[in-house]
Write a protein that holds these residues in place. Structure first.
Motif, PDB file in Angstrom:
ATOM      1  N   LEU A 190       0.704  -1.083  -0.280  1.00  0.00           N
ATOM      2  CA  LEU A 190      -0.026   0.112  -0.073  1.00  0.00           C
ATOM      3  C   LEU A 190       0.514   1.549   0.046  1.00  0.00           C
ATOM      4  O   LEU A 190       0.871   2.364  -0.890  1.00  0.00           O
ATOM      5  CB  LEU A 190      -0.907   0.087   0.983  1.00  0.00           C
ATOM      6  N   LEU A 191       2.192   1.403   0.692  1.00  0.00           N
ATOM      7  CA  LEU A 191       2.371   2.377   1.182  1.00  0.00           C
ATOM      8  C   LEU A 191       3.654   2.333  -0.272  1.00  0.00           C
ATOM      9  O   LEU A 191       3.513   3.983  -0.908  1.00  0.00           O
ATOM     10  CB  LEU A 191       3.983   2.745   2.285  1.00  0.00           C
ATOM     11  N   PHE A 192       3.390   1.619  -0.594  1.00  0.00           N
ATOM     12  CA  PHE A 192       4.628   2.040  -2.488  1.00  0.00           C
ATOM     13  C   PHE A 192       3.459   1.663  -3.442  1.00  0.00           C
ATOM     14  O   PHE A 192       4.154   2.368  -4.154  1.00  0.00           O
ATOM     15  CB  PHE A 192       5.286  -0.003  -2.709  1.00  0.00           C
ATOM     16  N   SER A 193       2.539   1.958  -3.418  1.00  0.00           N
ATOM     17  CA  SER A 193       1.137   2.470  -4.624  1.00  0.00           C
ATOM     18  C   SER A 193       1.256   3.818  -4.778  1.00  0.00           C
ATOM     19  O   SER A 193       0.979   4.059  -5.408  1.00  0.00           O
ATOM     20  CB  SER A 193       0.649   1.423  -4.135  1.00  0.00           C
ATOM     21  N   ILE A 194       1.369   3.658  -3.346  1.00  0.00           N
ATOM     22  CA  ILE A 194       0.746   5.353  -2.839  1.00  0.00           C
ATOM     23  C   ILE A 194       2.274   6.514  -3.762  1.00  0.00           C
ATOM     24  O   ILE A 194       1.918   7.083  -4.013  1.00  0.00           O
ATOM     25  CB  ILE A 194       0.985   5.672  -1.557  1.00  0.00           C
ATOM     26  N   CYS A 195       3.404   5.751  -3.125  1.00  0.00           N
ATOM     27  CA  CYS A 195       4.497   6.398  -3.410  1.00  0.00           C
ATOM     28  C   CYS A 195       4.596   6.609  -5.773  1.00  0.00           C
ATOM     29  O   CYS A 195       5.289   7.555  -5.759  1.00  0.00           O
ATOM     30  CB  CYS A 195       6.081   5.966  -2.715  1.00  0.00           C
ATOM     31  N   ALA A 196       4.593   5.711  -5.478  1.00  0.00           N
ATOM     32  CA  ALA A 196       4.573   5.330  -7.181  1.00  0.00           C
ATOM     33  C   ALA A 196       3.708   6.340  -7.613  1.00  0.00           C
ATOM     34  O   ALA A 196       4.018   6.350  -9.000  1.00  0.00           O
ATOM     35  CB  ALA A 196       4.120   4.040  -7.003  1.00  0.00           C
ATOM     36  N   SER A 197       2.941   6.218  -7.570  1.00  0.00           N
ATOM     37  CA  SER A 197       1.534   7.329  -7.783  1.00  0.00           C
ATOM     38  C   SER A 197       2.396   8.916  -8.010  1.00  0.00           C
ATOM     39  O   SER A 197       1.464   9.190  -8.231  1.00  0.00           O
ATOM     40  CB  SER A 197       0.100   7.027  -6.780  1.00  0.00           C
ATOM     41  N   SER A 198       2.905   9.069  -6.940  1.00  0.00           N
ATOM     42  CA  SER A 198       3.293  10.115  -6.931  1.00  0.00           C
ATOM     43  C   SER A 198       4.085  11.286  -8.437  1.00  0.00           C
ATOM     44  O   SER A 198       5.036  10.565  -8.263  1.00  0.00           O
ATOM     45  CB  SER A 198       3.980  11.087  -5.215  1.00  0.00           C
ATOM     46  N   PRO A 199       3.445  11.978  -9.222  1.00  0.00           N
ATOM     47  CA  PRO A 199       4.604  12.529 -10.075  1.00  0.00           C
ATOM     48  C   PRO A 199       6.043  13.003  -9.790  1.00  0.00           C
ATOM     49  O   PRO A 199       6.731  14.117 -10.236  1.00  0.00           O
ATOM     50  CB  PRO A 199       3.721  13.643 -10.452  1.00  0.00           C
ATOM     51  N   LEU A 200       6.504  13.608  -8.137  1.00  0.00           N
ATOM     52  CA  LEU A 200       7.808  14.076  -7.675  1.00  0.00           C
ATOM     53  C   LEU A 200       8.589  12.954  -8.138  1.00  0.00           C
ATOM     54  O   LEU A 200       8.968  12.303  -7.305  1.00  0.00           O
ATOM     55  CB  LEU A 200       7.735  14.189  -6.240  1.00  0.00           C
ATOM     56  N   LEU A 201       9.783  13.210  -8.839  1.00  0.00           N
ATOM     57  CA  LEU A 201      10.490  12.296  -9.247  1.00  0.00           C
ATOM     58  C   LEU A 201      11.485  12.384  -7.543  1.00  0.00           C
ATOM     59  O   LEU A 201      11.682  10.162  -7.835  1.00  0.00           O
ATOM     60  CB  LEU A 201      11.845  13.241 -10.440  1.00  0.00           C
ATOM     61  N   PRO A 202      12.474  12.685  -6.739  1.00  0.00           N
ATOM     62  CA  PRO A 202      13.259  12.489  -6.269  1.00  0.00           C
ATOM     63  C   PRO A 202      12.604  11.442  -5.117  1.00  0.00           C
ATOM     64  O   PRO A 202      13.039  10.280  -4.920  1.00  0.00           O
ATOM     65  CB  PRO A 202      13.115  13.827  -5.937  1.00  0.00           C
ATOM     66  N   LEU A 203      11.491  11.379  -4.701  1.00  0.00           N
ATOM     67  CA  LEU A 203      10.472  10.274  -4.570  1.00  0.00           C
ATOM     68  C   LEU A 203      10.735   9.414  -4.569  1.00  0.00           C
ATOM     69  O   LEU A 203      10.496   7.722  -3.986  1.00  0.00           O
ATOM     70  CB  LEU A 203       8.806  10.760  -3.981  1.00  0.00           C
ATOM     71  N   GLN A 204      10.537   9.135  -5.896  1.00  0.00           N
ATOM     72  CA  GLN A 204      11.118   7.830  -6.877  1.00  0.00           C
ATOM     73  C   GLN A 204      12.598   6.101  -5.646  1.00  0.00           C
ATOM     74  O   GLN A 204      12.779   5.778  -5.819  1.00  0.00           O
ATOM     75  CB  GLN A 204      11.520   7.799  -7.799  1.00  0.00           C
ATOM     76  N   TYR A 205      13.326   7.804  -5.164  1.00  0.00           N
ATOM     77  CA  TYR A 205      14.628   6.639  -4.391  1.00  0.00           C
ATOM     78  C   TYR A 205      13.837   5.798  -3.506  1.00  0.00           C
ATOM     79  O   TYR A 205      13.984   5.112  -2.510  1.00  0.00           O
ATOM     80  CB  TYR A 205      15.216   8.037  -3.864  1.00  0.00           C
ATOM     81  N   LEU A 206      12.366   7.236  -2.731  1.00  0.00           N
ATOM     82  CA  LEU A 206      11.775   6.403  -1.464  1.00  0.00           C
ATOM     83  C   LEU A 206      10.879   4.655  -2.161  1.00  0.00           C
ATOM     84  O   LEU A 206      11.031   3.879  -1.696  1.00  0.00           O
ATOM     85  CB  LEU A 206      11.175   6.805  -0.915  1.00  0.00           C
ATOM     86  N   THR A 207       9.982   4.952  -3.636  1.00  0.00           N
ATOM     87  CA  THR A 207       9.751   3.802  -3.443  1.00  0.00           C
ATOM     88  C   THR A 207       9.991   2.636  -4.550  1.00  0.00           C
ATOM     89  O   THR A 207       9.954   1.664  -4.110  1.00  0.00           O
ATOM     90  CB  THR A 207       8.832   4.716  -5.214  1.00  0.00           C
ATOM     91  N   PHE A 208      11.538   3.110  -4.910  1.00  0.00           N
ATOM     92  CA  PHE A 208      13.027   1.935  -5.141  1.00  0.00           C
ATOM     93  C   PHE A 208      12.362   0.983  -4.168  1.00  0.00           C
ATOM     94  O   PHE A 208      12.276  -0.366  -4.036  1.00  0.00           O
ATOM     95  CB  PHE A 208      13.670   2.070  -6.218  1.00  0.00           C
ATOM     96  N   ILE A 209      12.662   2.079  -2.246  1.00  0.00           N
ATOM     97  CA  ILE A 209      13.640   0.659  -1.819  1.00  0.00           C
ATOM     98  C   ILE A 209      12.139   0.858  -1.130  1.00  0.00           C
ATOM     99  O   ILE A 209      12.125  -0.785  -0.523  1.00  0.00           O
ATOM    100  CB  ILE A 209      13.684   2.099  -0.065  1.00  0.00           C
ATOM    101  N   LEU A 210      11.018   0.833  -1.067  1.00  0.00           N
ATOM    102  CA  LEU A 210       9.505   0.309  -0.618  1.00  0.00           C
ATOM    103  C   LEU A 210       9.260  -0.806  -1.709  1.00  0.00           C
ATOM    104  O   LEU A 210       8.861  -2.020  -1.549  1.00  0.00           O
ATOM    105  CB  LEU A 210       8.759   1.166  -0.522  1.00  0.00           C
ATOM    106  N   GLN A 211       9.634  -1.110  -3.109  1.00  0.00           N
ATOM    107  CA  GLN A 211       9.711  -1.905  -4.426  1.00  0.00           C
ATOM    108  C   GLN A 211      10.064  -2.940  -3.784  1.00  0.00           C
ATOM    109  O   GLN A 211       9.511  -3.956  -4.227  1.00  0.00           O
ATOM    110  CB  GLN A 211       9.512  -1.276  -5.145  1.00  0.00           C
ATOM    111  N   VAL A 212      11.397  -3.118  -3.829  1.00  0.00           N
ATOM    112  CA  VAL A 212      12.582  -3.981  -3.492  1.00  0.00           C
ATOM    113  C   VAL A 212      11.401  -4.260  -1.727  1.00  0.00           C
ATOM    114  O   VAL A 212      12.249  -6.039  -1.481  1.00  0.00           O
ATOM    115  CB  VAL A 212      13.886  -3.871  -3.242  1.00  0.00           C
ATOM    116  N   LEU A 213      11.685  -4.654  -0.864  1.00  0.00           N
ATOM    117  CA  LEU A 213      11.421  -4.452   0.365  1.00  0.00           C
ATOM    118  C   LEU A 213      10.272  -5.107   0.643  1.00  0.00           C
ATOM    119  O   LEU A 213      10.045  -6.288   0.802  1.00  0.00           O
ATOM    120  CB  LEU A 213      10.776  -3.721   1.273  1.00  0.00           C
TER     121      LEU A 213
END
Length: 511
Positions: free
Chosen positions: A385-408
């Motif tokens: 759920l948290l990964f999907s919320i971050c992936a939905s954001s149009p902010l490019l720097p936030l994608q670093y956090l998305t990558f971490i949540l995705q692999v976890l």
């Protein structure tokens, strides 16, 4: 813990564990590093015939539109991920019916064929990517299926090792990053894939010397040996061992009459007619546990596949087609995939946290394992759920956090999937049930392509609304752990009621 036998047996167990980890880490799940390989393929001109020149602006500026090329690359990954999961069903039947050696030899043939096809492909033969990547994916999942049983060699750490192997499978996607870096350093795509082809010799040696001909049973019999050895190797019937375990478990304690290896069905309470009879494959598939587990896996897997398959065009959109910036984020994504092997064991530790502790009166090992799995499944749903919320954001720097949540989340997802099936259902059906749940989830994963087409067409390239819809869909994943939690609580209440009734009866008898 290492089971039985002398030092030679223990050494073989450890070698099997270590080499299996290397196999999963370096080969099994490489296709999920697709975003890195796309960079190389684009540079080499694959599918460039789908790029068109467009004249725009008052000055008749010519721009190249490669959205058709991106769509074709997305289709390659869609087909590959579908074949990776869908063919797990027949592969599971092959594993259960013919054993480890036959399954691994099939996997080695497919994997080697796929790597050779990529090695000898070119921009003129771009369509070879469809069968080539599919062969590599299916061969890799066969490596994983045959390695999952290694957890049976280490009783109290079984779930930890299963999740460790699945984490290594996730981390192997970084192999395509290494190929990308080597390509930028002057090593051709052909050379890299020829090296992967030659490594099949390692898989063959491991198949004959460090893996069983049939299966590794659980619980592990005394002095279990396998592979080529000077001594006489033992032959074991896994189903007979399961039946023995059933009889032994039901003869102990005073818990509910569910047999230890029956699928624990929360509503209809279906039980084996014979306490020594292993539950049928059909009864397992018809259980509520299987249904909600399928939903749990399918919705989260769809979210991950769509994210990986559309990562390159998403980064291009957020970075305004700055190739250097896109390459930087793609490398960051690939590097985070290496952490999968570090994240996955934490899920196994959550599942194994009760091992070594005394059971409640009347509680079975199965119920204790199941109770521990509910927390793991809940945390996995929350991560998604948290990964999907971050992936939905149009902010490019936030994608670093998305990558971490995705692999976890991905490391928890697939490790938890295999561990739950091994806990909730009989070992004799593991290959078939694992294959069936992966195959059915593969059908759901086909929705990623119409989602991509919808984004490209009606939504004008903006995936925001699709991402929101997928985020809401992930809420369905929470039903599975909640269902297990209430089922275990129901069993606990039943034990307490039985214990209370027995105490009252005893008190009345004394009067």
């Amino acid at each position: 813990m290492l089971g039985c036998g002398g030092g030679g047996v223990g050494l073989r167990y450890r070698l099997t564990l270590a080499t299996g980890l290397v196999e999963c880490l370096c080969f099994a799940g490489v296709v999920f590093g697709w975003a890195s390989l796309v960079f190389v393929l684009k540079t080499d001109g694959y599918f460039t015939d789908l790029c068109v020149n467009l004249t725009t602006g008052p000055n008749s500026t010519v721009e190249t539109d490669c959205s058709g090329q991106d769509e074709q690359f997305s289709l390659v990954f869609t087909v590959t991920s579908f074949m990776n999961n869908f063919l797990t069903l027949p592969n599971g039947f092959i594993f259960d019916r013919f054993g480890t050696m036959a399954t691994r030899l099939l996997g080695i043939c497919l994997y080697t064929t796929g790597t050779l096809m990529v090695a000898f492909s070119s921009s003129a033969l771009s369509m070879l990517l469809f069968p080539a990547l599919s062969f590599i994916a299916v061969g890799g999942i066969l490596f994983l299926i045959t390695n999952i049983q290694v957890g049976n060699l280490f009783g109290s750490h079984r779930s930890t090792i299963i999740t460790l192997y699945n984490g290594a499978f996730d981390s192997s996607s970084a192999v395509f990053l290494i190929i990308k870096v080597m390509y930028e350093g002057g090593v051709s795509l052909r050379s890299s894939f020829l090296i992967l082809s030659v490594c099949s010799v390692i898989h063959l040696l491991r198949t004959f010397f460090l893996m069983p001909n049939t299966h590794i049973p659980y619980p592990l019999p005394e002095g279990f040996t396998y592979g080529v050895s000077p001594g006489k190797s033992n032959s074991y019937n896994v189903e007979e061992i399961e039946k023995t375990r059933e009889t032994g478990m039901t003869s102990e304690g005073e818990g509910p009459a569910e047999t230890d290896d029956m699928p624990l069905q929360p509503d209809d309470g279906q039980q084996s007619e014979d306490s020594g009879k292993v539950a049928s494959f059909r009864s397992c598939v018809q259980s509520w546990f299987f249904l909600w587990h399928l939903v749990w896996l399918s919705v989260m897997q769809l979210r991950h596949y769509l994210f990986i398959g559309t990562l390159n065009p998403m980064l291009n959109r957020l970075a305004d087609n700055d190739s250097a910036l896109v390459s930087q984020y793609t490398n960051a994504f690939a590097f985070t995939q290496l952490c999968g092997v570090l994240c996955a064991p934490w899920n196994g530790l959550i599942m194994d946290r009760h091992k070594g502790k005394p059971l409640a009166p009347g509680e079975t090992d199965k119920e204790a394992d199941l109770r521990s799995s509910s927390l793991s499944l809940f945390l996995t749903s929350l991560q998604c759920l948290l990964f999907s919320i971050c992936a939905s954001s149009p902010l490019l720097p936030l994608q670093y956090l998305t990558f971490i949540l995705q692999v976890l989340n991905r490391s928890f997802l697939y490790g938890g999937n295999a561990a739950f099936i091994s806990i909730a259902f009989p070992g004799v059906h593991f290959g078939k049930l694992y294959g069936l749940v992966m195959s059915l989830s593969a059908v759901v994963s086909l929705l990623q392509y119409p989602c991509f087409a919808l984004v490209k067409g009606a939504l004008g390239g903006d995936p925001f609304y699709v991402n929101i819809a997928l985020t809401l869909l992930t809420l369905l994943a929470f039903i599975h752990p909640i269902n297990i939690f209430y089922h275990c609580r129901k069993l606990t209440n039943q034990r307490e009621d039985m214990a209370g009734g027995a105490a009252i009866t005893l008190a009345e008898a004394k009067m």
